[in-house]
Enzyme design. Structure first.
Site, PDB file in Angstrom:
ATOM      1  N   HIS A  22      -0.121  -5.650  -0.506  1.00 30.14           N
ATOM      2  CA  HIS A  22      -0.399  -6.693  -1.489  1.00 30.14           C
ATOM      3  C   HIS A  22      -1.916  -6.817  -1.717  1.00 30.14           C
ATOM      4  O   HIS A  22      -2.376  -6.967  -2.852  1.00 30.14           O
ATOM      5  CB  HIS A  22       0.163  -8.036  -1.006  1.00 30.14           C
ATOM      6  CG  HIS A  22       1.665  -8.032  -0.895  1.00 30.14           C
ATOM      7  ND1 HIS A  22       2.465  -8.906  -1.572  1.00 30.14           N
ATOM      8  CD2 HIS A  22       2.515  -7.227  -0.197  1.00 30.14           C
ATOM      9  CE1 HIS A  22       3.743  -8.664  -1.291  1.00 30.14           C
ATOM     10  NE2 HIS A  22       3.792  -7.649  -0.457  1.00 30.14           N
ATOM     11  N   ASP A 130      -0.136 -14.318  -5.295  1.00 29.51           N
ATOM     12  CA  ASP A 130       0.971 -13.456  -4.906  1.00 29.51           C
ATOM     13  C   ASP A 130       2.294 -14.217  -5.044  1.00 29.51           C
ATOM     14  O   ASP A 130       2.318 -15.444  -4.910  1.00 29.51           O
ATOM     15  CB  ASP A 130       0.774 -13.073  -3.432  1.00 29.51           C
ATOM     16  CG  ASP A 130       1.528 -11.829  -3.049  1.00 29.51           C
ATOM     17  OD1 ASP A 130       0.871 -10.787  -2.883  1.00 29.51           O
ATOM     18  OD2 ASP A 130       2.767 -11.885  -2.920  1.00 29.51           O
ATOM     19  N   ALA A 363      -3.269   7.548   6.823  1.00 32.18           N
ATOM     20  CA  ALA A 363      -3.772   8.783   6.205  1.00 32.18           C
ATOM     21  C   ALA A 363      -4.457   8.469   4.883  1.00 32.18           C
ATOM     22  O   ALA A 363      -4.215   7.415   4.289  1.00 32.18           O
ATOM     23  CB  ALA A 363      -2.604   9.732   5.951  1.00 32.18           C
ATOM     24  N   ALA A 403      12.767  -5.127   2.234  1.00 34.60           N
ATOM     25  CA  ALA A 403      12.385  -5.801   0.986  1.00 34.60           C
ATOM     26  C   ALA A 403      13.069  -5.172  -0.233  1.00 34.60           C
ATOM     27  O   ALA A 403      14.247  -4.838  -0.194  1.00 34.60           O
ATOM     28  CB  ALA A 403      10.857  -5.811   0.845  1.00 34.60           C
TER      29      ALA A 403
HETATM   30  C1  UDX Z   1       4.818  -3.777   0.891  1.00 39.78           C
HETATM   31  C2  UDX Z   1       6.329  -3.659   0.717  1.00 39.78           C
HETATM   32  O1  UDX Z   1       6.914  -3.109   1.857  1.00 39.78           O
HETATM   33  C3  UDX Z   1       6.675  -2.938  -0.517  1.00 39.78           C
HETATM   34  O2  UDX Z   1       8.078  -2.808  -0.631  1.00 39.78           O
HETATM   35  C4  UDX Z   1       6.162  -3.685  -1.680  1.00 39.78           C
HETATM   36  O3  UDX Z   1       6.514  -3.005  -2.858  1.00 39.78           O
HETATM   37  C5  UDX Z   1       4.652  -3.859  -1.556  1.00 39.78           C
HETATM   38  O4  UDX Z   1       4.337  -4.426  -0.284  1.00 39.78           O
HETATM   39  P1  UDX Z   1       4.131  -1.381   2.077  1.00 39.78           P
HETATM   40  O5  UDX Z   1       5.408  -1.388   2.846  1.00 39.78           O
HETATM   41  O6  UDX Z   1       2.907  -1.321   2.835  1.00 39.78           O
HETATM   42  O7  UDX Z   1       4.063  -2.588   1.026  1.00 39.78           O
HETATM   43  O8  UDX Z   1       4.232  -0.102   1.103  1.00 39.78           O
HETATM   44  P2  UDX Z   1       3.486   0.313  -0.209  1.00 39.78           P
HETATM   45  O9  UDX Z   1       3.810  -0.595  -1.335  1.00 39.78           O
HETATM   46  O10 UDX Z   1       3.807   1.719  -0.418  1.00 39.78           O
HETATM   47  O11 UDX Z   1       1.929   0.144   0.098  1.00 39.78           O
HETATM   48  C6  UDX Z   1       1.265   0.877   1.068  1.00 39.78           C
HETATM   49  C7  UDX Z   1      -0.167   1.115   0.636  1.00 39.78           C
HETATM   50  O12 UDX Z   1      -0.911   1.556   1.762  1.00 39.78           O
HETATM   51  C8  UDX Z   1      -0.292   2.165  -0.445  1.00 39.78           C
HETATM   52  O13 UDX Z   1      -1.303   1.791  -1.356  1.00 39.78           O
HETATM   53  C9  UDX Z   1      -0.720   3.409   0.321  1.00 39.78           C
HETATM   54  O14 UDX Z   1      -1.529   4.295  -0.419  1.00 39.78           O
HETATM   55  C10 UDX Z   1      -1.505   2.814   1.475  1.00 39.78           C
HETATM   56  N1  UDX Z   1      -1.409   3.688   2.651  1.00 39.78           N
HETATM   57  C11 UDX Z   1      -0.286   3.648   3.428  1.00 39.78           C
HETATM   58  C12 UDX Z   1      -2.446   4.549   2.918  1.00 39.78           C
HETATM   59  O15 UDX Z   1      -3.455   4.598   2.197  1.00 39.78           O
HETATM   60  N2  UDX Z   1      -2.331   5.345   4.018  1.00 39.78           N
HETATM   61  C13 UDX Z   1      -1.245   5.329   4.841  1.00 39.78           C
HETATM   62  O16 UDX Z   1      -1.200   6.093   5.803  1.00 39.78           O
HETATM   63  C14 UDX Z   1      -0.185   4.445   4.531  1.00 39.78           C
END
Ligand code: UDX
Length: 499
Positions: A22, A130, A363, A403
């Site tokens: 977020h 948010d 990563a 989610a």
């Molecule tokens: C959460 C919810 O789980 C997701 O369903 C919702 O849509 C947004 O909030 P998250 O689970 O962290 O997010 O997943 P995602 O939405 O994919 O966001 C992860 C972020 O972290 C991405 O921007 C990704 O690029 C970044 N990231 C993740 C990295 O840069 N490196 C990593 O190793 C892992």
């Protein structure tokens, strides 16, 4: 709607939920507004001290975005020291992060009413909050400030998530196998109980999660506008459902992705498990579209059983891979990774053959997805990861964990044809042979080719929506400008139709 006509300073305050998935798009939204309208708005992103520290390290002083801290008393809610976002706590403590974030209200109100820098003594023009910070609508009403929510998820995902928590339709399903409809959705939109996190599956009317989320969702539905991190043409059905079901004007202003000049290293308060340069060098040594990238977002991991089978399946597939790896679910997220969690000799074989690269915890995802050697992304399909993948024309293998990710995968597979679902959640027993089969299919020449074609098409839709050429604005830029115009003029927002 509490929008007055008095002249206002052009100050916008943004407050993300305490989670990397977020915070990252909120900062990107602030940057985009600052970039599109230099000098027109003062933009302040508000969060807790540790999150602000992380943001500060990633923010160029000339970005036109200010940061402000709110004191955070996590210990009052049973959170350990240093736990200020969902990625720094075990799953069992997630609810406490939600509770603690709602307790920011008094401090936030004080900050917005008294303390945010302004030149004419007026409160800010607008709060962008948010969806999990729906309580901010009270602060806006009290101060006569325009209130918008920014959903960091997609239109369909947000609409489904809202409807399911509000109505708990799965309680009517007699068994795991029975499908059920979702209120406010077409009858053809059917789900199964396996498409829900355990918390949601076991929820009941008096459940604390249900009470908390219903409250925030209801607040969101009384907001003046909703910004959605999608492009309308990418998911027209989902966007229309979101607007119809919430009754709030929706502005599709995305994808709001971090600018290309910002590396993954510089956009989250995270320590990279590998230098981006080393990662690129490894990818450079692989043929185009030959590498599978595997990552479950900022806060998820798979179970110990699933981890062994995933590893065995990747090995059996014969494909090259980069895998962002964390301790399995149930173990200390910040703890040391133990060799016993993988098949014996797995990491050594991956390294010596040059076929696999294991990255601990975090990563450089943007750099990886931008590299031509990446052919597919095995992802939990969090919305940021989904957008980052599609923006690069990379098809997905879906393994939703929580989610709205289950509904993202459904749409990506059934409507867009850019994804194949491999597994769901943490309890499903995953077989190495199934991993091998799906990886082979998505990276192969038949179905895989068609999926890539569709993913490239999605990338074109994204580019068109966010492009400005010869005075012609893409729909997402036009929607953002229309939203800002409505805020500034104090006129009621009308959503995508006005863009
Ligand atoms: C959460 C919810 O789980 C997701 O369903 C919702 O849509 C947004 O909030 P998250 O689970 O962290 O997010 O997943 P995602 O939405 O994919 O966001 C992860 C972020 O972290 C991405 O921007 C990704 O690029 C970044 N990231 C993740 C990295 O840069 N490196 C990593 O190793 C892992």
């Amino acid at each position: 709607m509490a929008v007055g006509t008095a002249a206002r300073r052009q100050h916008i305050v943004l407050i993300p939920f305490l989670a990397q998935g977020h915070i990252i798009p909120f900062l990107a939204l602030a940057r985009r507004i600052a970039q599109r309208h230099p000098g027109r708005f003062i933009l302040t992103v508000v969060s807790t001290p540790l999150n602000v520290r992380g943001l500060r390290s990633s923010l160029h002083p000339d970005a036109g975005v200010l940061l402000r801290e709110l004191p955070f008393r996590g210990a009052d809610h049973g959170l350990p020291p240093g736990a200020e976002s969902t990625d720094s706590v075990p799953q069992g403590l997630l609810f406490k992060v939600f509770q603690a974030s709602a307790s920011l209200r008094t401090e936030f109100e004080g900050l917005v009413a008294e303390d945010i820098p302004r030149e004419d003594g007026c409160p800010p023009l607008c709060i962008i909050a948010d969806v999990f910070m729906g309580w901010t609508v009270h602060v806006a009403r009290q101060l006569g400030v325009f209130h918008a929510t920014f959903t960091t998820c997609g239109g369909l995902g947000t609409a489904a998530y809202f409807a399911i928590w509000l109505h708990l339709p799965h309680l009517n399903a007699a068994s795991e196998e029975d499908d059920f409809g979702v209120p406010g959705f077409p009858e053809t939109f059917r789900l199964r109980r396996s498409q829900m996190s355990p918390t949601l599956k076991n929820a009941h009317e008096r459940d604390p999660w249900v009470i908390l989320l219903r409250e925030q969702i209801t607040f969101c539905c009384s907001s003046d506008a909703m910004l959605c991190n999608n492009a309308e043409a990418l998911e027209p059905t989902g966007t229309a459902l979101l607007q119809k079901n919430t009754g709030v004007p929706v502005f599709s202003i995305g994808p709001i992705l971090p600018p290309e000049t910002i590396s993954s290293a510089g956009r989250a308060a995270k320590v990279l498990g590998i230098a981006p340069e080393a990662c690129i060098e490894w990818l450079d040594a692989h043929p185009p579209r030959s590498v599978l990238y595997v990552s479950f977002g900022s806060q998820n991991s798979v179970s110990a059983q699933q981890m062994v089978q995933l590893a065995a399946g990747l090995e059996a597939s014969g494909r090259s891979f980069i895998w962002v790896i964390r301790p399995p679910f149930g173990f200390d997220v910040k703890g040391q990774f133990r060799a016993e969690w993988l098949p014996e000799g797995f990491e050594e074989r991956a390294r010596s053959s040059g076929r696999g690269l294991l990255v601990r915890d975090w990563a450089p995802q943007l750099e990886i997805l931008a590299h031509g050697s990446v052919g597919a992304f095995l992802s939990h399909c969090g919305w940021n990861s989904t957008l980052e993948s599609l923006a690069r024309g990379v098809p997905l293998i879906g393994w939703p964990m929580a989610a709205e990710q289950f509904y993202n995968v459904k749409m990506l597979e059934e409507e867009m044809g850019v994804c194949v679902e491999l597994a769901r959640g943490l309890v499903q027993e995953v077989e190495a042979a199934e991993v091998e089969r799906v990886v082979g299919m998505v990276m192969g020449e038949e179905k895989g080719k068609e999926m890539r074609r569709r993913a490239v098409k999605a990338a074109e839709v994204i580019r068109a929506a966010t492009r400005e050429e010869g005075g012609e604005k893409g729909t997402s830029l036009a929607a953002l400008d229309a939203f800002l115009e409505a805020v500034q003029q104090g006129t009621p927002a009308t959503g995508n139709s006005a863009a």
